[in-house]
Design an enzyme around this catalytic site. Structure first.
Site, PDB file in Angstrom:
ATOM      1  N   GLU A   1       0.849  -1.187   0.000  1.00 53.46           N
ATOM      2  CA  GLU A   1       0.000   0.000   0.000  1.00 53.46           C
ATOM      3  C   GLU A   1       0.887   1.240   0.000  1.00 53.46           C
ATOM      4  O   GLU A   1       1.730   1.410   0.881  1.00 53.46           O
ATOM      5  CB  GLU A   1      -0.867  -0.060   1.269  1.00 53.46           C
ATOM      6  CG  GLU A   1      -1.629   1.185   1.579  1.00 53.46           C
ATOM      7  CD  GLU A   1      -1.966   1.296   3.071  1.00 53.46           C
ATOM      8  OE1 GLU A   1      -2.503   2.341   3.427  1.00 53.46           O
ATOM      9  OE2 GLU A   1      -1.683   0.374   3.851  1.00 53.46           O
TER      10      GLU A   1
ATOM     11  N   ASP B   1      -0.418  -1.295   6.112  1.00 49.83           N
ATOM     12  CA  ASP B   1      -0.183  -0.773   7.466  1.00 49.83           C
ATOM     13  C   ASP B   1      -1.079  -1.481   8.482  1.00 49.83           C
ATOM     14  O   ASP B   1      -2.166  -1.947   8.144  1.00 49.83           O
ATOM     15  CB  ASP B   1      -0.495   0.730   7.520  1.00 49.83           C
ATOM     16  CG  ASP B   1       0.526   1.547   6.739  1.00 49.83           C
ATOM     17  OD1 ASP B   1       1.602   0.989   6.434  1.00 49.83           O
ATOM     18  OD2 ASP B   1       0.245   2.713   6.421  1.00 49.83           O
TER      19      ASP B   1
ATOM     20  N   ASP C   1      -3.174  -0.501  10.528  1.00 47.33           N
ATOM     21  CA  ASP C   1      -4.184   0.439  11.028  1.00 47.33           C
ATOM     22  C   ASP C   1      -5.499   0.180  10.299  1.00 47.33           C
ATOM     23  O   ASP C   1      -5.629  -0.767   9.520  1.00 47.33           O
ATOM     24  CB  ASP C   1      -3.720   1.897  10.851  1.00 47.33           C
ATOM     25  CG  ASP C   1      -3.480   2.237   9.368  1.00 47.33           C
ATOM     26  OD1 ASP C   1      -3.847   1.416   8.490  1.00 47.33           O
ATOM     27  OD2 ASP C   1      -2.925   3.329   9.096  1.00 47.33           O
TER      28      ASP C   1
ATOM     29  N   ASP D   1      -7.052   1.845   7.869  1.00 48.69           N
ATOM     30  CA  ASP D   1      -6.980   1.934   6.403  1.00 48.69           C
ATOM     31  C   ASP D   1      -6.318   0.692   5.815  1.00 48.69           C
ATOM     32  O   ASP D   1      -6.754   0.159   4.799  1.00 48.69           O
ATOM     33  CB  ASP D   1      -6.179   3.179   5.968  1.00 48.69           C
ATOM     34  CG  ASP D   1      -6.987   4.449   6.207  1.00 48.69           C
ATOM     35  OD1 ASP D   1      -8.215   4.321   6.383  1.00 48.69           O
ATOM     36  OD2 ASP D   1      -6.396   5.541   6.232  1.00 48.69           O
TER      37      ASP D   1
END
Length: 638
Positions: free
Chosen positions: A428, A501, A503, A505
């Site tokens: 990403e 990541d 997180d 997102d």
């Protein structure tokens, strides 16, 4: 070297020795799949009793210490002395391969046991096994160790019960990976069996827990209820699934089908309760009849006929868009082919299913014109989309953005070309992509950076998927093609690693990618080619030493070891992959010697389908409920 070769070199494996010598030949593998196959073999015997009309309750119990117990209320395995073998029929069934009622057409008309090896195999691969049979008011029992009886069949007095109980402990010297049964894996198969045999109750109980857990599977609606279950949380037509049933040439056919507002087809096919994942002649018969019936009705519908290109007809994929169906047939002597013995080869099944479906579906649509109109309209719009997709694909080939080898410009490929040795990181963002390129082993590791928000394919037509600028590079990179043109043999990497990541997102991107793979390339997940990278959450530094840790509990453990109060300890929380340089990313997330990865598996495609529909579909309430029930509470750095 001794070159003599005589009769003394020929080994004869007696009794069940052959099973212990080559267990994989009999139960598929000695891994978790083989272990669970033991349960299915015993349950299949009880199901055969149910199919013959003598049993309506089966109990599967997981006891402590990896012991499994299965009870039914059938007739009980016969215990009288066999006329030619001179031993009790019970001992014969449990200690001899290919001994059982399934080989005698008078006892069972159809049987589910896949390999015909049954309980004797379970016995051979167990440290010990106990059998208790209740027949005609008397209880009988026998115990075996490694498949060998340690006592004759003994009478145990009067009983009011009727049925068979088999209890065993799998042999850890055979099942070296694990002897622990997975509740979810078993419940998925038992649920399937309960749907396929309406009127039977299957209870799964886990006594390994301090508070035992129990699930009861009982579905009076049979496969119609199965279709409703598969289509839960979806808009459907007709509200009550179509049901077709009939018997021809000794083949019993049951089919239930219903359409939803999505574009994916979900057809489950079974033969004698065995899930024929690779399809076969029965499925071909159903598909060809469905396509033919729909084309016949289209000819009579002038309005819709005009929407089609002149020479075009509805293709199979057009009439199966958004279709959910369960096809279950019972055959006296099934012939399976394919590597995993899950593809039906009986040629007569094709014509029997074809003619029954053709006949009954035509009648159903004549009596339900509104349902027919809805399905025909959906199929015609699918055909238009398919033709548009074909044109789009031809245009895509002429488009730029791909290099001379048809690969995306953003892909940093690896130098080796052997797919078994190659892996691709789908990363990403460009900054993380840059770090990954610097840190990778360029011989075997390719990097494909993603940018921008990806498409949610759950409610999208195939032409939009093929044309989507975020998905095109992934399709081109993997090399397999998509949809009808998909070919697993053309895959360019045997490890496809999603690196996002840690997180919200990143989690969303992972889910979108997995939805895309599950809907359009499920074989890459089935083959075990898809992985999730697990980047560290923290870096702890102290005294010129560094620790990379992957969760809060691991962080706390390291801090305890160092001495939490030390001022010189530095704890860095990584908010994203881009915060690491190439060397750090290599050491923590990409070095095969020490990285952590999670392989994405599909132990149960039915449940996966329902979860993706819930999470990625349009219905808000089921999604909210699912998230609430499955949420993991986390400490967030805000």
């Amino acid at each position: 070297m001794n070159s003599s070769y005589s009769a003394t070199n020929i080994q004869v494996l007696k009794g069940l020795e052959a099973v212990r010598k080559r267990p994989g030949m009999y139960i598929g593998s000695t891994g978790p799949d083989g272990l669970h196959h033991l349960v299915y073999e015993v349950v299949d015997n009880s199901i055969d009793e149910a199919m013959a009309g003598f049993c309506d309750r089966i109990l599967v119990v997981l006891e402590k210490d990896d012991i499994c117990r299965i009870e039914d209320n059938g007739r009980g395995i016969p215990v009288d002395i066999h006329p030619t073998e001179g031993v009790s029929a019970l001992e014969l069934v449990l200690t001899r391969l290919h001994a059982g009622g399934k080989f005698d057409k008078g006892s069972y008309k159809v049987s589910g046991g896949l390999h015909g090896v049954g309980v004797s195999c379970v016995n051979a691969l167990s440290v010990w096994m106990e059998a208790v049979v209740c027949r005609d008011g008397t209880m009988y029992q026998q115990r075996y160790e490694v498949g060998v009886p340690v006592s004759p069949v003994e009478e145990g007095g009067f009983t009011e019960k009727q049925g068979t109980m088999i209890r065993w402990k799998a042999d850890p010297s055979i099942f070296t990976e694990t002897t622990t049964y997975n509740y979810e894996v078993l419940s998925n198969r038992l649920r399937e069996l309960a749907f396929l045999n309406s009127g039977i109750t299957i209870v799964l109980r886990d006594e390994r827990l301090s508070t035992p857990k129990e699930t009861v599977f009982s579905f009076e609606g049979g496969i119609k209820q199965f279709v409703l279950y598969l289509n839960e949380n979806k808009q459907t037509v007709p509200a009550e699934p179509i049901y077709i049933s009939g018997e021809k040439e000794d083949i019993q056919v049951d089919l239930s089908m219903q359409y939803n507002d999505g574009y994916n087809e979900n057809i489950l096919s079974f033969v004698n309760d065995i899930n024929t994942k690779e399809g076969g002649t029965h499925l071909e018969g159903y598909k060809s009849a469905l396509t033919r019936v729909m084309n016949e009705f289209l000819k009579k519908n002038q309005k819709l006929q005009k929407k089609m290109d002149k020479e075009e007809k509805l293709a199979g994929e057009d009439v199966r868009a958004g279709l959910t169906a369960v096809l279950s047939i019972k055959v006296i002597e099934p012939q399976f082919e394919g590597q995993t013995k899950t593809k039906l080869g009986n040629t007569e099944a094709r014509s029997v299913v074809d003619s029954l479906v053709n006949e009954q579906l035509t009648l159903y649509f004549e009596q339900n014109p509104r349902t027919l109109d809805f399905i025909l309209e959906k199929a015609v719009s699918e055909a238009s989309a398919r033709i548009a997709a074909r044109k789009a694909k031809e245009a895509t080939r002429r488009k730029s953005g791909m290099d001379s080898f048809g690969l995306p410009g953003k892909l940093s490929d690896c130098s080796l070309k052997d797919p078994e040795k190659c892996e691709v990181y789908i990363v990403e963002g460009d900054s993380a992509g840059g770090s990954a390129k610097k840190g990778r082993d360029s011989r075997t590791q390719a990097i494909l950076p993603l940018w921008g928000k990806m498409l949610n394919v759950e409610k999208t037509r195939v032409d939009k998927v093929i044309n989507n600028e975020k998905l095109q590079p992934i399709i081109a990179t993997l090399g397999t093609g998509i949809g009808k043109d998909f070919d697993i043999n053309k895959i360019r990497y045997h490890k496809i690693i999603i690196m996002a990541d840690a997180d919200v997102d990143g989690s969303h991107i992972r889910t979108l990618l997995l939805t895309f793979f599950f809907r359009y390339m499920p074989q890459i997940i089935e083959k075990g080619y898809v992985y999730l990278a697990m980047p560290p959450l923290y870096k702890i530094s102290f005294n010129k030493k560094e620790w990379y840790v992957y969760d809060d509990s691991e962080r706390d453990r390291v801090l305890e070891e160092i001495g939490r109060d030390n001022d010189k300890i530095s704890v860095q929380r990584y908010k994203g992959l881009g915060e690491m340089d190439g060397t750090q990313l290599w050491e923590t997330t990409m070095d095969p010697a020490q990285r952590k990865m999670m392989r994405v598996t599909l132990p149960d495609a039915v449940e996966a389908d329902r979860i993706f529909s819930t999470l990625m579909g349009e219905e808000v309430e089921p999604r909210r409920k699912f998230i609430e029930e499955n949420a993991v509470y986390a400490n967030l750095d805000v």
